[in-house]
Design a protein around this motif. Structure first.
Motif, PDB file in Angstrom:
ATOM      1  N   UNK A  86      32.310  15.371 -69.138  1.00 52.51           N
ATOM      2  CA  UNK A  86      32.194  13.967 -69.521  1.00 52.51           C
ATOM      3  C   UNK A  86      30.924  13.450 -69.135  1.00 52.51           C
ATOM      4  N   UNK A  87      30.271  14.044 -68.266  1.00 56.89           N
ATOM      5  CA  UNK A  87      29.098  13.447 -67.858  1.00 56.89           C
ATOM      6  C   UNK A  87      27.839  13.636 -69.049  1.00 56.89           C
ATOM      7  N   UNK A  88      28.122  14.475 -69.846  1.00 57.59           N
ATOM      8  CA  UNK A  88      27.290  14.313 -70.924  1.00 57.59           C
ATOM      9  C   UNK A  88      27.053  13.343 -71.858  1.00 57.59           C
ATOM     10  N   UNK A  89      28.217  12.469 -71.804  1.00 57.22           N
ATOM     11  CA  UNK A  89      28.149  11.286 -72.278  1.00 57.22           C
ATOM     12  C   UNK A  89      27.245  10.308 -71.715  1.00 57.22           C
ATOM     13  N   UNK A  90      27.090  10.501 -70.467  1.00 64.49           N
ATOM     14  CA  UNK A  90      26.333   9.476 -69.939  1.00 64.49           C
ATOM     15  C   UNK A  90      24.506   9.769 -70.334  1.00 64.49           C
ATOM     16  N   UNK A  91      24.346  11.099 -70.457  1.00 61.87           N
ATOM     17  CA  UNK A  91      22.904  11.456 -70.961  1.00 61.87           C
ATOM     18  C   UNK A  91      22.623  10.969 -72.443  1.00 61.87           C
ATOM     19  N   UNK A  92      23.866  10.840 -73.153  1.00 58.04           N
ATOM     20  CA  UNK A  92      23.497  10.293 -74.493  1.00 58.04           C
ATOM     21  C   UNK A  92      23.432   8.916 -74.807  1.00 58.04           C
ATOM     22  N   UNK A  93      23.745   8.187 -73.542  1.00 58.93           N
ATOM     23  CA  UNK A  93      23.765   6.555 -73.648  1.00 58.93           C
ATOM     24  C   UNK A  93      24.981   6.250 -74.377  1.00 58.93           C
ATOM     25  N   UNK A  94      25.825   6.744 -74.008  1.00 57.90           N
ATOM     26  CA  UNK A  94      27.266   6.396 -74.886  1.00 57.90           C
ATOM     27  C   UNK A  94      27.781   4.902 -74.658  1.00 57.90           C
ATOM     28  N   UNK A  95      27.655   4.523 -73.358  1.00 58.85           N
ATOM     29  CA  UNK A  95      27.904   2.958 -72.960  1.00 58.85           C
ATOM     30  C   UNK A  95      27.193   1.972 -74.097  1.00 58.85           C
ATOM     31  N   UNK A  96      26.070   2.386 -74.410  1.00 66.70           N
ATOM     32  CA  UNK A  96      25.499   1.251 -75.586  1.00 66.70           C
ATOM     33  C   UNK A  96      26.220   1.130 -76.946  1.00 66.70           C
ATOM     34  N   UNK A  97      26.895   2.328 -77.039  1.00 60.30           N
ATOM     35  CA  UNK A  97      27.901   2.151 -78.134  1.00 60.30           C
ATOM     36  C   UNK A  97      29.184   1.355 -78.267  1.00 60.30           C
ATOM     37  N   UNK A  98      29.575   1.161 -76.906  1.00 62.42           N
ATOM     38  CA  UNK A  98      30.796   0.496 -76.680  1.00 62.42           C
ATOM     39  C   UNK A  98      30.384  -1.144 -76.235  1.00 62.42           C
ATOM     40  N   UNK A  99      30.167  -1.805 -77.264  1.00 64.98           N
ATOM     41  CA  UNK A  99      30.206  -3.018 -76.986  1.00 64.98           C
ATOM     42  C   UNK A  99      31.226  -4.246 -77.673  1.00 64.98           C
ATOM     43  N   UNK A 100      31.044  -5.479 -77.424  1.00 59.40           N
ATOM     44  CA  UNK A 100      32.167  -6.101 -77.970  1.00 59.40           C
ATOM     45  C   UNK A 100      32.418  -6.363 -79.341  1.00 59.40           C
ATOM     46  N   UNK A 101      30.863  -6.013 -80.188  1.00 56.23           N
ATOM     47  CA  UNK A 101      30.926  -6.335 -81.543  1.00 56.23           C
ATOM     48  C   UNK A 101      31.284  -4.801 -82.238  1.00 56.23           C
ATOM     49  N   UNK A 102      31.294  -4.088 -81.736  1.00 58.36           N
ATOM     50  CA  UNK A 102      31.596  -2.546 -82.392  1.00 58.36           C
ATOM     51  C   UNK A 102      32.882  -2.144 -82.438  1.00 58.36           C
ATOM     52  N   UNK A 103      33.210  -1.321 -83.325  1.00 60.98           N
ATOM     53  CA  UNK A 103      34.499  -0.447 -83.274  1.00 60.98           C
ATOM     54  C   UNK A 103      34.092   0.951 -83.010  1.00 60.98           C
ATOM     55  N   UNK A 104      34.681   1.604 -81.991  1.00 62.13           N
ATOM     56  CA  UNK A 104      34.467   2.831 -81.807  1.00 62.13           C
ATOM     57  C   UNK A 104      35.769   3.744 -81.864  1.00 62.13           C
ATOM     58  N   UNK A 105      35.765   4.737 -82.585  1.00 59.65           N
ATOM     59  CA  UNK A 105      36.733   5.762 -83.111  1.00 59.65           C
ATOM     60  C   UNK A 105      36.647   7.002 -82.250  1.00 59.65           C
ATOM     61  N   UNK A 106      37.436   7.433 -81.257  1.00 54.89           N
ATOM     62  CA  UNK A 106      37.152   8.392 -80.206  1.00 54.89           C
ATOM     63  C   UNK A 106      38.187   9.559 -80.600  1.00 54.89           C
ATOM     64  N   UNK A 107      37.933  10.649 -81.161  1.00 57.71           N
ATOM     65  CA  UNK A 107      38.485  11.779 -81.195  1.00 57.71           C
ATOM     66  C   UNK A 107      38.519  12.771 -79.974  1.00 57.71           C
ATOM     67  N   UNK A 108      39.713  13.280 -79.557  1.00 56.04           N
ATOM     68  CA  UNK A 108      39.774  14.001 -78.030  1.00 56.04           C
ATOM     69  C   UNK A 108      39.130  13.046 -77.128  1.00 56.04           C
ATOM     70  N   UNK A 109      39.865  11.938 -76.898  1.00 55.11           N
ATOM     71  CA  UNK A 109      39.131  11.180 -75.924  1.00 55.11           C
ATOM     72  C   UNK A 109      39.486  11.735 -74.251  1.00 55.11           C
ATOM     73  N   UNK A 110      40.373  12.662 -74.205  1.00 57.89           N
ATOM     74  CA  UNK A 110      40.575  13.219 -72.832  1.00 57.89           C
ATOM     75  C   UNK A 110      39.476  14.034 -72.305  1.00 57.89           C
ATOM     76  N   UNK A 111      38.598  14.485 -73.391  1.00 58.59           N
ATOM     77  CA  UNK A 111      37.236  15.023 -72.991  1.00 58.59           C
ATOM     78  C   UNK A 111      36.300  14.153 -72.265  1.00 58.59           C
ATOM     79  N   UNK A 112      36.301  12.919 -72.582  1.00 57.53           N
ATOM     80  CA  UNK A 112      35.340  12.058 -71.915  1.00 57.53           C
ATOM     81  C   UNK A 112      36.125  10.931 -70.736  1.00 57.53           C
TER      82      UNK A 112
END
Length: 159
Positions: A86-112
């Motif tokens: 899951x730490x790989x997501x931090x390196x990709x800047x994943x938090x920038x995608x999850x904002x109040x104006x976006x819709x995020x679809x996550x397949x295999x969420x347990x991996x994160x």
């Protein structure tokens, strides 16, 4: 609140995806759970097209995320199947995608787990007969309201 749907065929899955995108009003976090081939990407395709995307919708299995910048807002489609940590997501800047104006679809969420924000909707897809059974669970005020709108939409269609 839990809503259950049965979808037979890709067209029904895509139509349900479009309805889910509509009730989510173009924002929030949706976790998509199910085995390989369950229909997570098919549902996502319907949602993304239902929000106005005209082109191809491909699985982000190798790219990890596919962005869709639409007039109705940004949709980010994640597939974490190949994620090793899951730490790989931090390196990709994943938090920038999850904002109040976006819709995020996550397949295999347990991996994160531990890095991803909480879901507004958790959709679990499993085979049933010749189609698929979908269990849609709302979380928090936005997810519960979306589930209620989906429920009302189904009730209106049956009256």
């Amino acid at each position: 609140m839990i809503e259950q749907f049965y979808a037979e065929g890709n067209q029904a899955m895509e139509a349900l995806g479009a309805a889910i995108g509509n009730v989510m009003e173009g924002r929030g976090v949706i976790y998509l759970q199910g085995d390989l081939g369950a229909g997570k990407t098919t549902l996502s395709r319907g949602l993304i097209r239902g929000r106005g995307h005209q082109g191809a919708v491909k699985s982000p299995t190798f790219t990890l995320v596919e962005p869709y910048e639409l007039d109705s807002g940004c949709i980010y489609h994640f597939d974490l199947y190949r994620l090793l940590d899951p730490e790989e997501l931090e390196f990709l800047g994943v938090r920038d995608y999850f904002n109040p104006e976006s819709l995020c679809l996550v397949e295999w969420p347990d991996k994160g787990k531990g890095v991803l924000p909480s879901a507004d909707l958790t959709i679990t897809i499993s085979p049933k007969g010749v189609g698929r059974q979908l269990h849609i669970l709302g979380h928090g005020s936005h997810g519960l309201a979306a589930c209620q709108r989906l429920h009302n939409k189904r009730e209106d269609a049956h009256t």
